[in-house]
Enzyme design. Sequence first.
Site, mmCIF file in Angstrom:
data_model
loop_
_atom_site.group_PDB
_atom_site.id
_atom_site.type_symbol
_atom_site.label_atom_id
_atom_site.label_comp_id
_atom_site.label_asym_id
_atom_site.label_seq_id
_atom_site.Cartn_x
_atom_site.Cartn_y
_atom_site.Cartn_z
ATOM 1 N N ASP A 41 -4.351 -56.851 8.655
ATOM 2 C CA ASP A 41 -3.034 -56.703 9.271
ATOM 3 C C ASP A 41 -2.410 -58.079 9.409
ATOM 4 O O ASP A 41 -3.048 -59.107 9.136
ATOM 5 C CB ASP A 41 -3.144 -56.022 10.642
ATOM 6 C CG ASP A 41 -1.925 -55.149 10.964
ATOM 7 O OD1 ASP A 41 -0.786 -55.563 10.602
ATOM 8 O OD2 ASP A 41 -2.091 -54.083 11.571
ATOM 9 N N ASP A 67 -0.573 -59.827 4.462
ATOM 10 C CA ASP A 67 0.625 -59.013 4.316
ATOM 11 C C ASP A 67 0.427 -58.088 3.126
ATOM 12 O O ASP A 67 0.079 -58.543 2.029
ATOM 13 C CB ASP A 67 1.831 -59.937 4.083
ATOM 14 C CG ASP A 67 3.164 -59.217 4.102
ATOM 15 O OD1 ASP A 67 3.223 -58.050 3.664
ATOM 16 O OD2 ASP A 67 4.155 -59.827 4.532
ATOM 17 N N VAL A 68 0.674 -56.795 3.310
ATOM 18 C CA VAL A 68 0.432 -55.843 2.222
ATOM 19 C C VAL A 68 1.405 -56.004 1.059
ATOM 20 O O VAL A 68 1.182 -55.440 -0.011
ATOM 21 C CB VAL A 68 0.470 -54.381 2.709
ATOM 22 C CG1 VAL A 68 -0.692 -54.081 3.641
ATOM 23 C CG2 VAL A 68 1.809 -54.038 3.349
ATOM 24 N N TYR A 161 13.005 -44.155 5.144
ATOM 25 C CA TYR A 161 11.637 -43.836 5.570
ATOM 26 C C TYR A 161 11.168 -42.531 4.936
ATOM 27 O O TYR A 161 10.051 -42.448 4.404
ATOM 28 C CB TYR A 161 11.578 -43.745 7.093
ATOM 29 C CG TYR A 161 10.207 -43.406 7.637
ATOM 30 C CD1 TYR A 161 9.234 -44.394 7.771
ATOM 31 C CD2 TYR A 161 9.885 -42.105 8.013
ATOM 32 C CE1 TYR A 161 7.970 -44.082 8.267
ATOM 33 C CE2 TYR A 161 8.629 -41.785 8.503
ATOM 34 C CZ TYR A 161 7.678 -42.779 8.629
ATOM 35 O OH TYR A 161 6.431 -42.471 9.120
ATOM 36 N N ALA A 195 1.761 -40.008 19.188
ATOM 37 C CA ALA A 195 2.003 -40.925 20.313
ATOM 38 C C ALA A 195 1.519 -42.329 19.987
ATOM 39 O O ALA A 195 0.559 -42.847 20.560
ATOM 40 C CB ALA A 195 1.324 -40.401 21.572
ATOM 41 N N THR A 196 2.185 -42.963 19.042
ATOM 42 C CA THR A 196 1.958 -44.372 18.728
ATOM 43 C C THR A 196 2.803 -45.215 19.685
ATOM 44 O O THR A 196 3.689 -44.690 20.371
ATOM 45 C CB THR A 196 2.372 -44.668 17.283
ATOM 46 O OG1 THR A 196 3.772 -44.393 17.145
ATOM 47 C CG2 THR A 196 1.586 -43.808 16.306
ATOM 48 N N TRP A 255 7.646 -24.070 10.759
ATOM 49 C CA TRP A 255 8.952 -23.561 11.220
ATOM 50 C C TRP A 255 10.068 -24.081 10.331
ATOM 51 O O TRP A 255 10.027 -25.197 9.871
ATOM 52 C CB TRP A 255 9.187 -23.987 12.664
ATOM 53 C CG TRP A 255 8.426 -23.159 13.660
ATOM 54 C CD1 TRP A 255 7.752 -22.016 13.430
ATOM 55 C CD2 TRP A 255 8.285 -23.426 15.067
ATOM 56 N NE1 TRP A 255 7.190 -21.547 14.584
ATOM 57 C CE2 TRP A 255 7.500 -22.373 15.601
ATOM 58 C CE3 TRP A 255 8.758 -24.446 15.895
ATOM 59 C CZ2 TRP A 255 7.178 -22.328 16.951
ATOM 60 C CZ3 TRP A 255 8.413 -24.386 17.247
ATOM 61 C CH2 TRP A 255 7.639 -23.343 17.764
#
Length: 255
Positions: A41, A67-68, A161, A195-196, A255
Amino acid sequence: MTLPSFRLDQQTALVTGAASGIGRAIAAGLARSGANVACFDLPGPGLDEACKEIEAAGGRALPISGDVTDAASLTAAVEQTRSTLGPLTLAVNSAGIANASPAEEMTREQWQRVLDINVTGLFLSCQAEGRAMLDHGRGAIVNIASMSGTIVNRGLLQAHYNASKAAVIHLTRSLAMEWCRRGVRVNSISPGYTATPMNTRPEVADQVRQFEADTPLGRMATVDEMVGPAVFLLSEAAAFCTGVDLLVDGGFTCW
């Protein structure tokens, strides 16, 4: 009949995006399942904290800053992992970012940054990991996508995104088909609302209540609820699974 093993004993894993959120939870979960884990990371305290959790779970840990979007640092990370922890057989690619903007107002820079990290960064990660695994004819990779790669989230203005996560799902399938006859499986997990730290800030509390109301199970997932699916897809219990996108969304996409 012998039950298949979900254990990852004596295997070596590399997790990108391991300093926080889903990546950090999965890194610790892999250690609890018997793996030694390299955590990749950006530099920061979260990286060392993630490694402490792995060691507390009984695994060996290796923090690697990088860094990716930098292919050379990923290649070096794989080599460092191999030389310190052993041959790389497992990988989870969780590094990613999200932000919001109406499509008609989004700058090219904002669009490109999300695609650079979420798609190109993930491809470069898979490429470096895949090369190492193909060299010894064995490996399993799990990419973290999103249900936003399958559906469009109501009320969230994030065309970049959504497009990036759809690309992750199809990239996963493409790599799975390229490498399936050479001993490397590639699958993805598509979390629903989770829930990040990004989703638990006080300023998004009203939005979170709507997320929970829209999810059939009536709540967001915890990051720990992504661990089991990741361990399964990496383990021998999933030996006949490749090219799969596993939706872990509390029923949202029903749904």
